[in-house]
Design an enzyme around this catalytic site. Structure first.
Site, mmCIF file in Angstrom:
data_model
loop_
_atom_site.group_PDB
_atom_site.id
_atom_site.type_symbol
_atom_site.label_atom_id
_atom_site.label_comp_id
_atom_site.label_asym_id
_atom_site.label_seq_id
_atom_site.Cartn_x
_atom_site.Cartn_y
_atom_site.Cartn_z
ATOM 1 C CB SER A 117 -0.913 0.157 1.017
ATOM 2 O OG SER A 117 -1.685 -1.219 1.391
ATOM 3 C CD GLU B 94 -3.033 4.013 -5.988
ATOM 4 O OE1 GLU B 94 -3.192 5.026 -6.178
ATOM 5 O OE2 GLU B 94 -2.348 3.267 -5.159
ATOM 6 C CG ASN C 178 -3.443 3.726 0.519
ATOM 7 O OD1 ASN C 178 -4.797 3.806 0.579
ATOM 8 N ND2 ASN C 178 -3.020 2.691 0.209
HETATM 9 N N1 LIG Z 1 -6.155 -4.273 3.650
HETATM 10 C C1 LIG Z 1 -6.330 -3.510 2.632
HETATM 11 O O1 LIG Z 1 -7.451 -2.880 2.589
HETATM 12 C C2 LIG Z 1 -5.200 -3.440 1.761
HETATM 13 C C3 LIG Z 1 -5.842 -2.962 0.408
HETATM 14 C C4 LIG Z 1 -4.781 -2.860 -0.512
HETATM 15 C C5 LIG Z 1 -3.206 -3.362 -0.405
HETATM 16 N N2 LIG Z 1 -3.200 -3.947 0.779
HETATM 17 C C6 LIG Z 1 -1.712 -4.413 0.970
HETATM 18 O O2 LIG Z 1 -1.876 -5.973 0.827
HETATM 19 C C7 LIG Z 1 -0.717 -6.601 1.765
HETATM 20 C C8 LIG Z 1 -1.372 -7.640 2.528
HETATM 21 O O3 LIG Z 1 -2.467 -6.949 3.360
HETATM 22 P P1 LIG Z 1 -3.799 -7.769 4.119
HETATM 23 O O4 LIG Z 1 -4.578 -6.595 4.158
HETATM 24 O O5 LIG Z 1 -4.171 -8.797 3.143
HETATM 25 O O6 LIG Z 1 -3.183 -8.292 5.510
HETATM 26 P P2 LIG Z 1 -3.552 -9.533 6.123
HETATM 27 O O7 LIG Z 1 -3.284 -9.291 7.493
HETATM 28 O O8 LIG Z 1 -5.027 -9.963 5.835
HETATM 29 O O9 LIG Z 1 -2.762 -10.672 5.404
HETATM 30 C C9 LIG Z 1 -1.484 -10.883 5.617
HETATM 31 C C10 LIG Z 1 -0.939 -12.180 5.270
HETATM 32 O O10 LIG Z 1 0.666 -12.067 5.472
HETATM 33 C C11 LIG Z 1 0.970 -13.135 5.942
HETATM 34 N N3 LIG Z 1 2.356 -13.068 6.634
HETATM 35 C C12 LIG Z 1 2.742 -12.463 7.774
HETATM 36 N N4 LIG Z 1 3.998 -12.377 7.858
HETATM 37 C C13 LIG Z 1 4.457 -12.923 6.768
HETATM 38 C C14 LIG Z 1 5.745 -13.220 6.619
HETATM 39 N N5 LIG Z 1 6.791 -13.158 7.178
HETATM 40 N N6 LIG Z 1 6.214 -14.231 5.312
HETATM 41 C C15 LIG Z 1 5.077 -14.543 4.684
HETATM 42 N N7 LIG Z 1 3.623 -14.370 5.073
HETATM 43 C C16 LIG Z 1 3.604 -13.612 5.971
HETATM 44 C C17 LIG Z 1 -0.179 -13.469 6.973
HETATM 45 O O11 LIG Z 1 -0.067 -15.078 7.430
HETATM 46 C C18 LIG Z 1 -1.331 -13.204 6.237
HETATM 47 O O12 LIG Z 1 -2.004 -14.120 5.484
HETATM 48 C C19 LIG Z 1 -0.120 -5.616 2.535
HETATM 49 O O13 LIG Z 1 0.934 -5.116 1.735
HETATM 50 C C20 LIG Z 1 -1.204 -4.501 2.465
HETATM 51 O O14 LIG Z 1 -0.668 -3.232 2.537
HETATM 52 C C21 LIG Z 1 -3.902 -4.001 1.985
#
Ligand SMILES: NC(=O)c1ccc[n+]([C@@H]2O[C@H](COP(=O)([O-])OP(=O)(O)OC[C@H]3O[C@@H](n4cnc5c(N)ncnc54)[C@H](O)[C@@H]3O)[C@@H](O)[C@H]2O)c1
Length: 284
Positions: A119, A152, A190
């Site tokens: 993000s 994006e 963001n």
């Molecule tokens: N939540 C949102 O609205 C959103 C929107 C766009 C982008 N993002 C981005 O997407 C990415 C994931 O976010 P999310 O919301 O799915 O988070 P989440 O907390 O739902 O999932 C994170 C995942 O990463 C895994 N994980 C944690 N530490 C790890 C490691 N060291 N190695 C491998 N896997 C690991 C966890 O087990 C989990 O499955 C982030 O970079 C976030 O910034 C999030």
């Protein structure tokens, strides 16, 4: 190159949403979690989501079966070796993402594009972790990925025009409307959204108005589909805090400095919908 086979690393909110989006639009998807049980549970969640769409008449049973047939769940990064594109979507933590990029670079074919769904983090840091910085970029989906139209495409200084064009074509083939943006913390959405969300928490912390009144005000007064606290809970408070910290690190602008209440809630594990409780309680 046309992207046909997509690897997804991480099966949280976003990884699972991107998997559904890509599989529904005809791509082969290899979904990788650290544990096989988590990967299998994510596919079970996808099965449920598709079954609901069939019930509602939004998807044919034939398409449901075909979509599921295109998804493989694994705990082995090695299964991503022959993907055309790998999208990393693990926790918003630079050190953890660097390690994944380092491993992917060693495992994947030389032509594979390595993309991140970060993000806010600097994509260039991940590109330079690899021996193929010209094949690395950001592909930032929005939450929920199957519903939101925007992607994006983030261009670090090192990315080739071909890489950006191929990822843009992939996003379009997923039915999305991509925009291109330079590799600057927060990108477009963001960078504009998080100062607003942070200031909503500040209003609440200062007792200016209640949670419900702030949410009602922004829906009724600005026509937003949800209020700031509903949105923070949807995004996840840990992810939101990581985004603000990355924005502050890059710009050193006090407007991006996370309000203490947000940090305290993350420490208290009140992470929003995914934890059952954040600004709202989802157990009720
Ligand atoms: N939540 C949102 O609205 C959103 C929107 C766009 C982008 N993002 C981005 O997407 C990415 C994931 O976010 P999310 O919301 O799915 O988070 P989440 O907390 O739902 O999932 C994170 C995942 O990463 C895994 N994980 C944690 N530490 C790890 C490691 N060291 N190695 C491998 N896997 C690991 C966890 O087990 C989990 O499955 C982030 O970079 C976030 O910034 C999030």
């Amino acid at each position: 190159m046309t992207v046909k086979r997509v690897g997804i690393v991480g099966s949280g909110i976003m990884g699972s949403g991107i998997a559904e989006t890509a599989a529904k639009t005809g791509h082969e998807v290899v979904l990788r979690s650290r544990r096989q049980e988590t990967a299998d549970a994510t596919v079970a969640g996808l099965e449920k989501s598709l079954a609901k769409q069939v019930e509602k008449g939004k998807l044919s049973d034939e398409d449901r079966q075909a979509t599921l047939g295109r998804v493989t769940a694994t705990s082995d990064l090695g299964d991503l070796a022959d993907c055309d594109l790998v999208i990393e979507s693990i926790v918003e933590d630079l050190a953890a993402k660097r390690q994944v990029f380092n491993e992917l670079d060693r495992i994947c074919a030389s032509g594979t594009i390595l993309a991140t769904n970060t993000s806010t983090l600097p994509v260039i840091e991940l590109a330079m972790e690899t021996g193929r910085p010209e094949r690395v970029c950001g592909v930032h989906f929005f939450n929920p990925a199957p519903v939101m139209a925007l992607v994006e495409i983030v261009r670090p200084l090192t990315a080739s025009d071909d890489t950006i064009a191929e990822v843009r074509a992939f996003a379009e083939s997923c039915g999305k409307s991509p925009v291109e943006v330079k590799d600057q913390a927060g990108f477009i959405v963001n960078g504009l959204l998080f100062p607003y969300l942070n200031n909503a928490v500040r209003l609440l912390e200062n007792g200016v108005a209640s949670r419900d009144d702030i949410d009602t005000a922004m829906k009724g007064g600005c026509g937003f589909p949800m209020g700031p606290f509903q949105l923070l809970d949807l995004v996840g408070l840990d992810t939101s805090l990581a985004i603000l910290d990355a924005l502050y690190d890059e710009h050193r602008d006090p407007n991006y400095a996370a309000v203490p209440l947000l940090r305290r809630m993350v420490t208290a594990e009140l992470l929003g919908r995914k934890a059952g409780k954040g600004f709202y309680d989802y157990h009720r």
